[in-house]
Scaffold this active site. Structure first.
Site, short mmCIF file in Angstrom:
data_model
loop_
_atom_site.label_atom_id
_atom_site.label_comp_id
_atom_site.label_asym_id
_atom_site.label_seq_id
_atom_site.Cartn_x
_atom_site.Cartn_y
_atom_site.Cartn_z
N GLY A 32 0.37 -1.58 0.22
CA GLY A 32 0.20 -0.40 0.04
C GLY A 32 0.66 1.25 0.14
O GLY A 32 2.19 1.52 0.17
N LEU A 33 0.54 2.43 -0.45
CA LEU A 33 1.12 3.86 -0.31
C LEU A 33 1.90 3.91 1.04
O LEU A 33 1.26 3.39 1.98
CB LEU A 33 0.13 4.71 -0.75
CG LEU A 33 -0.76 5.03 -2.17
CD1 LEU A 33 -2.13 5.75 -1.95
CD2 LEU A 33 0.67 5.05 -2.75
N GLY A 35 1.81 5.97 4.32
CA GLY A 35 1.05 6.32 5.00
C GLY A 35 0.04 6.11 4.77
O GLY A 35 -1.02 6.22 5.63
N SER A 36 -0.71 4.86 4.44
CA SER A 36 -1.20 4.45 3.73
C SER A 36 -1.93 3.65 5.65
O SER A 36 -3.32 3.27 5.63
CB SER A 36 -1.60 2.85 3.07
OG SER A 36 -1.02 2.28 3.26
N GLY A 37 -0.90 3.26 6.25
CA GLY A 37 -1.77 2.43 7.29
C GLY A 37 -0.17 1.19 7.75
O GLY A 37 -0.91 0.08 8.82
N SER A 39 2.55 -0.13 8.45
CA SER A 39 3.25 -0.46 9.62
C SER A 39 2.14 -0.16 11.30
O SER A 39 2.29 -1.35 11.98
CB SER A 39 4.53 0.21 9.96
OG SER A 39 5.27 0.58 9.35
N SER A 106 6.09 -2.31 -1.82
CA SER A 106 6.19 -2.72 -2.94
C SER A 106 5.20 -2.52 -3.83
O SER A 106 4.55 -3.38 -4.36
CB SER A 106 5.70 -4.61 -2.36
OG SER A 106 5.20 -4.66 -1.56
P1 ADP Z 1 3.24 3.25 6.20
O1 ADP Z 1 3.61 2.35 6.73
O2 ADP Z 1 1.78 2.61 5.59
O3 ADP Z 1 3.83 3.38 5.39
P2 ADP Z 1 1.96 3.89 8.87
O4 ADP Z 1 1.25 3.25 9.15
O5 ADP Z 1 3.67 4.81 9.47
O6 ADP Z 1 1.38 3.70 7.67
O7 ADP Z 1 1.05 5.38 9.01
C1 ADP Z 1 -0.40 5.13 9.12
C2 ADP Z 1 -0.90 6.67 9.58
O8 ADP Z 1 -2.34 6.79 9.84
C3 ADP Z 1 -0.32 6.84 11.14
O9 ADP Z 1 -0.32 8.01 11.74
C4 ADP Z 1 -1.60 6.09 11.83
O10 ADP Z 1 -2.04 6.42 12.92
C5 ADP Z 1 -2.74 6.98 10.77
N1 ADP Z 1 -3.73 5.56 11.23
C6 ADP Z 1 -5.48 6.42 10.66
N2 ADP Z 1 -6.42 5.53 11.28
C7 ADP Z 1 -5.88 4.82 10.77
C8 ADP Z 1 -5.97 3.15 10.69
N3 ADP Z 1 -7.50 2.80 11.08
N4 ADP Z 1 -5.73 2.54 10.12
C9 ADP Z 1 -3.65 2.30 10.27
N5 ADP Z 1 -3.34 3.51 10.30
C10 ADP Z 1 -3.82 4.84 10.86
#
Ligand code: ADP
Length: 200
Positions: A32-33, A35-37, A39, A106
């Site tokens: 996923g993109l 900031g998609s969530g 991690s 990825s």
């Molecule tokens: P990635 O690993 O995809 O780059 P991160 O997990 O680092 O993304 O960041 C995701 C951001 O989105 C975090 O700041 C998190 O708090 C926020 N967020 C809001 N709602 C959700 C959700 N339902 N699941 C995951 N992250 C969320």
């Protein structure tokens, strides 16, 4: 000598390790993109799994690019090598019976196909965190979208490089309107059959 039978190929097989841990090793591959969530959900899922007694290992940029892949940059060849090594590490964990949560953008079918081929289809669960670009760039957790939009980061996925939506995701989760816990629980409910010992 004839009566000496090496046992190293007989002991500590994957099956024995899985029996010891009472779980099945699988790779949960989060795509996923930025900031998609990926991690955030993987961390919540790891906590959930740990509470229930499952042994897990998260792999993400922090523990991979700072160590084993610190020699790699962001050229196309290095991105492929990054994923190749991560997939092999995931496979090793799986063969120790450990559940691997791999969190990497990825962005292409080719990279994900490579990961699936190395890990092995049977052990590979593709989880697409489908949070749309507008929401990811609104969150801009690491300030990367602002930089990319200013042209300061080349080939930034979603801005100046494509993200190919996976056609073969096992699980798809859009985090826009859902809590982290809700997302983690949904994935848990969908993977439980794959990790329970003795249920395959
Ligand atoms: P990635 O690993 O995809 O780059 P991160 O997990 O680092 O993304 O960041 C995701 C951001 O989105 C975090 O700041 C998190 O708090 C926020 N967020 C809001 N709602 C959700 C959700 N339902 N699941 C995951 N992250 C969320």
């Amino acid at each position: 000598m004839n009566n000496i039978h090496p046992i190293f190929d007989k002991i500590a097989t994957r099956e024995q390790k899985e029996e010891q841990l009472r779980q099945r090793g699988v790779t949960l591959w989060f795509t996923g993109l930025s900031g998609s969530g990926k991690s955030t959900i993987a961390i919540a899922l790891e906590q959930l799994l740990t509470k229930k007694g499952y042994l897990c290992q998260i792999l993400d940029g922090d523990n991979i690019r700072s160590g084993i892949n610190s020699d790699l940059g962001f050229s196309s060849a290095d991105r492929t090598e990054n994923i190749r090594r991560i997939a092999h590490i995931s496979r090793l964990y799986n063969h120790t019976g450990i559940i691997t949560l791999a969190c990497f953008v990825s962005p292409t079918e080719e990279l994900r196909r490579l990961a699936r081929a190395i890990v092995g289809s049977v052990d590979f669960v593709l989880i697409y965190i489908s949070t749309p670009l507008t929401e990811c760039s609104r969150r801009d957790v690491k300030g990367l979208y602002a930089k990319a939009l200013r042209g300061e980061i080349a080939d930034f996925t979603g801005v100046s490089a494509p993200f190919e939506v996976p056609a073969d995701a096992d699980i798809t989760i859009d985090t826009t309107l859902r809590s982290v816990e809700c997302c983690a629980e949904e994935i848990f409910s969908q993977i439980i059959k794959r990790i329970e010992y003795g249920k395959l």
